[in-house]
Scaffold this motif. Structure first.
Motif, mmCIF file in Angstrom:
data_model
loop_
_atom_site.group_PDB
_atom_site.id
_atom_site.type_symbol
_atom_site.label_atom_id
_atom_site.label_comp_id
_atom_site.label_asym_id
_atom_site.label_seq_id
_atom_site.Cartn_x
_atom_site.Cartn_y
_atom_site.Cartn_z
ATOM 1 N N ALA A 1 0.854 -1.212 0.000
ATOM 2 C CA ALA A 1 0.000 0.000 0.000
ATOM 3 C C ALA A 1 0.885 1.256 0.000
ATOM 4 O O ALA A 1 0.578 2.254 -0.662
ATOM 5 C CB ALA A 1 -0.925 -0.009 1.213
ATOM 6 N N LEU A 2 1.997 1.185 0.739
ATOM 7 C CA LEU A 2 2.918 2.327 0.779
ATOM 8 C C LEU A 2 3.546 2.562 -0.593
ATOM 9 O O LEU A 2 3.725 3.709 -1.026
ATOM 10 C CB LEU A 2 4.038 2.073 1.792
ATOM 11 N N ALA A 3 3.873 1.453 -1.281
ATOM 12 C CA ALA A 3 4.468 1.586 -2.624
ATOM 13 C C ALA A 3 3.477 2.291 -3.550
ATOM 14 O O ALA A 3 3.857 3.159 -4.352
ATOM 15 C CB ALA A 3 4.837 0.202 -3.167
ATOM 16 N N THR A 4 2.200 1.935 -3.426
ATOM 17 C CA THR A 4 1.161 2.608 -4.233
ATOM 18 C C THR A 4 1.102 4.092 -3.865
ATOM 19 O O THR A 4 1.063 4.970 -4.731
ATOM 20 C CB THR A 4 -0.222 1.956 -3.956
ATOM 21 N N LEU A 5 1.081 4.338 -2.556
ATOM 22 C CA LEU A 5 0.957 5.714 -2.069
ATOM 23 C C LEU A 5 2.125 6.573 -2.580
ATOM 24 O O LEU A 5 1.933 7.731 -2.983
ATOM 25 C CB LEU A 5 0.891 5.673 -0.534
ATOM 26 N N GLU B 1 8.922 4.024 12.290
ATOM 27 C CA GLU B 1 10.113 3.349 11.743
ATOM 28 C C GLU B 1 9.955 2.928 10.284
ATOM 29 O O GLU B 1 10.941 2.764 9.579
ATOM 30 C CB GLU B 1 10.434 2.107 12.595
ATOM 31 N N LEU B 2 8.698 2.710 9.862
ATOM 32 C CA LEU B 2 8.488 2.270 8.475
ATOM 33 C C LEU B 2 7.853 3.393 7.635
ATOM 34 O O LEU B 2 8.373 3.761 6.582
ATOM 35 C CB LEU B 2 7.609 1.015 8.459
ATOM 36 N N LEU B 3 6.735 3.944 8.130
ATOM 37 C CA LEU B 3 6.034 4.932 7.301
ATOM 38 C C LEU B 3 6.799 6.253 7.208
ATOM 39 O O LEU B 3 6.936 6.811 6.113
ATOM 40 C CB LEU B 3 4.610 5.197 7.839
ATOM 41 N N LEU B 4 7.306 6.734 8.342
ATOM 42 C CA LEU B 4 7.952 8.058 8.328
ATOM 43 C C LEU B 4 9.146 8.104 7.376
ATOM 44 O O LEU B 4 9.198 8.989 6.498
ATOM 45 C CB LEU B 4 8.319 8.480 9.763
ATOM 46 N N PRO B 5 10.122 7.156 7.475
ATOM 47 C CA PRO B 5 11.234 7.220 6.514
ATOM 48 C C PRO B 5 10.784 7.015 5.070
ATOM 49 O O PRO B 5 11.297 7.660 4.163
ATOM 50 C CB PRO B 5 12.177 6.088 6.956
#
Ligand SMILES: NC(=O)c1ccc[n+]([C@@H]2O[C@H](COP(=O)([O-])OP(=O)(O)OC[C@H]3O[C@@H](n4cnc5c(N)ncnc54)[C@H](O)[C@@H]3O)[C@@H](O)[C@H]2O)c1
Length: 432
Positions: A113-117, A140-144
């Motif tokens: 989902a992050l890759a899409t975002l 640790e994952l979303l912020l960076p």
């Protein structure tokens, strides 16, 4: 730019994207549509989206009419095309967080989902994670990930975690009435996310960080997991003492303070309660603390299905029958009553163990027409309770669906294993 986003949130002129439209994402989307926002619903399953475009909701808490009404506002669109997310100001991620085969967090859905975002990410936007996950995920994952290409928190974007607390099938608490916990990666993030949820939910509770919000969700679900394990163990103690655990719980429940009843069952199921504590265990181990109580509770709950099969063998034994070749009727295969959801249901290992022991197993569940076992076998739900019950050597109630005919089932007391105390509860509730 971010001041403008805050204003757009407050005057409801911003567009929200919801990534993942399942049990969590669809009700959330409809709640925001009802609050006046424009929603882009994004899901990777095009067939499922087509079904929804045709006005069919498979999510229990959202009727097809509610879905049609939301689509008719013209403020709710459905897509599986990432570039359609360009126009969204706030992205809310509601994708699954299962466990891997070795019971480790499976972050692949959040990562995808992050890759899409990232394909549409840029200045002036906010991201919110709702999926249940290990503490630290947002920071640790979303912020960076979202800080790539030189984007900066508070200067360019906002970020928060807000756990979902939906309880499918619970009509007492529609989504907007369940208080929403919000923890932002910065003060401005908390403020913006709280304003957004405050526009659609009756109550918002802010905490000092995303990690506190992630932990709050894990505490809620670990609390349930551990207490269910306690009462499951208590039930086994009562069995060994030939005492009725249900009578004991009822008696303890008369205490007006300091006690909250939990009920034993054939195991633990659903997408949350059995899995979420493992997210806590995973992170805790990384920080050098080995959780003991949480791990033991998991073990007790996971062992429950085998205990049920042992009880089944004991009942058959009293009739001079072996489980090998016995005709066993299982009633209910969902993880809880009156929902169409068999995820992580203890019925699955129980059906498998019964098959391994050579039982001729049948099942009835009005919500689940067919079920696939881990060995690939597919079972079809039988329909005629009267006929099936008469032919069975043993009937096992695993899920206490409201519409089972408990009066009929009660006639088979000697060959009945009622793991939910459903028969006596239902007969007691009947008007005289
Ligand atoms: N179901 C519950 O009762 C409940 C309650 C509280 C919290 N949660 C948590 O909410 C999260 C979502 O659970 P759910 O029950 O809604 O799951 P679900 O399986 O019902 O729905 C998830 C949806 O996400 C879609 N999806 C998967 N990967 C995607 C991607 N990369 N981009 C966009 N869409 C994608 C799937 O197609 C599916 O429609 C989980 O973390 C879960 O632990 C669930």
């Amino acid at each position: 730019m971010l001041n403008q986003l805050q204003k757009q949130i407050e005057n409801r002129s911003c567009t929200l994207a919801i990534l993942g439209l399942g049990y969590v994402g669809l009700p959330l989307a409809i709640t925001f549509v009802n609050a006046g926002y424009r929603i882009i619903g994004y899901d990777i399953n095009p067939e499922y989206l087509n079904q929804m475009r045709n006005g069919i909701s498979k999510i229990l808490d959202i009727s097809s009419q509610e879905l049609k009404d939301a689509l008719a506002t013209g403020r709710f669109s459905l897509t599986s095309v990432p570039s359609d997310l360009e126009g969204a100001d706030v992205h809310i991620i509601c994708v699954p967080t299962p466990l891997s085969k070795s019971r480790q967090p499976d972050m692949s859905y959040i990562e995808s989902a992050l890759a899409t975002l990232l394909t549409v990410w840029g200045p002036g936007k906010m991201a919110i994670l709702e999926s249940t996950t290990y503490p630290g995920t947002t920071q640790e994952l979303l912020l960076p990930t979202l800080s790539r290409n030189g984007l900066k928190l508070d200067e360019d974007f906002l970020l928060a975690f807000s756990p979902e607390r939906v309880d499918p099938g619970n009509h007492k608490f529609p989504l907007h009435r369940i208080p929403k916990v919000v923890g932002g990666s910065s003060k401005a993030s908390t403020q913006a996310a709280a304003a957004l949820y405050g526009a659609a939910f009756e109550q918002v509770h802010t905490v000092s960080s995303p990690t506190a919000a992630e932990l709050a969700k894990l505490l809620e679900n670990t609390f349930r997991n551990v207490n269910i394990a306690l009462v499951n163990e208590f039930a086994q103690i009562c069995d060994s003492l030939k005492a009725d655990v249900w009578e004991v719980i009822e008696a303890a429940g008369t205490k007006p303070f300091g006690f909250m009843p939990f009920f034993p069952g054939p195991g633990i199921g659903g997408h949350c309660i059995p899995l979420d504590p493992q997210y806590l265990v995973y992170k805790s181990r990384l920080h050098g603390y080995e959780p003991r109580l949480v791990a033991l509770a998991d073990q007790i709950n996971v062992e429950r299905p085998r205990y049920v099969v042992q009880q089944a063998m004991d009942i058959l034994n009293t009739q001079g029958k072996a489980i090998n070749g016995a005709r066993v009727l299982v009633l209910g295969v969902t993880y809880k009553p009156d929902v169409p959801d068999p995820r992580e249901s203890p019925a699955l290992p129980i059906l498998e163990f019964l098959a391994e022991k050579g039982a001729d197993t049948h099942y009835i569940d009005p919500w689940i027409p067919s079920i696939r076992l881990k060995n690939g076998d597919e079972m079809l739900s039988a329909r005629d309770l009267k006929e099936e019950a008469a032919e069975a050597d043993l009937i096992i109630i695993l899920t206490a669906h409201q519409n089972f005919d408990y009066e009929l089932i009660s006639k088979y007391g000697k060959k009945l294993l009622d793991t939910r105390n459903a028969v006596s509860t239902s007969l007691r509730q009947q008007p005289n």
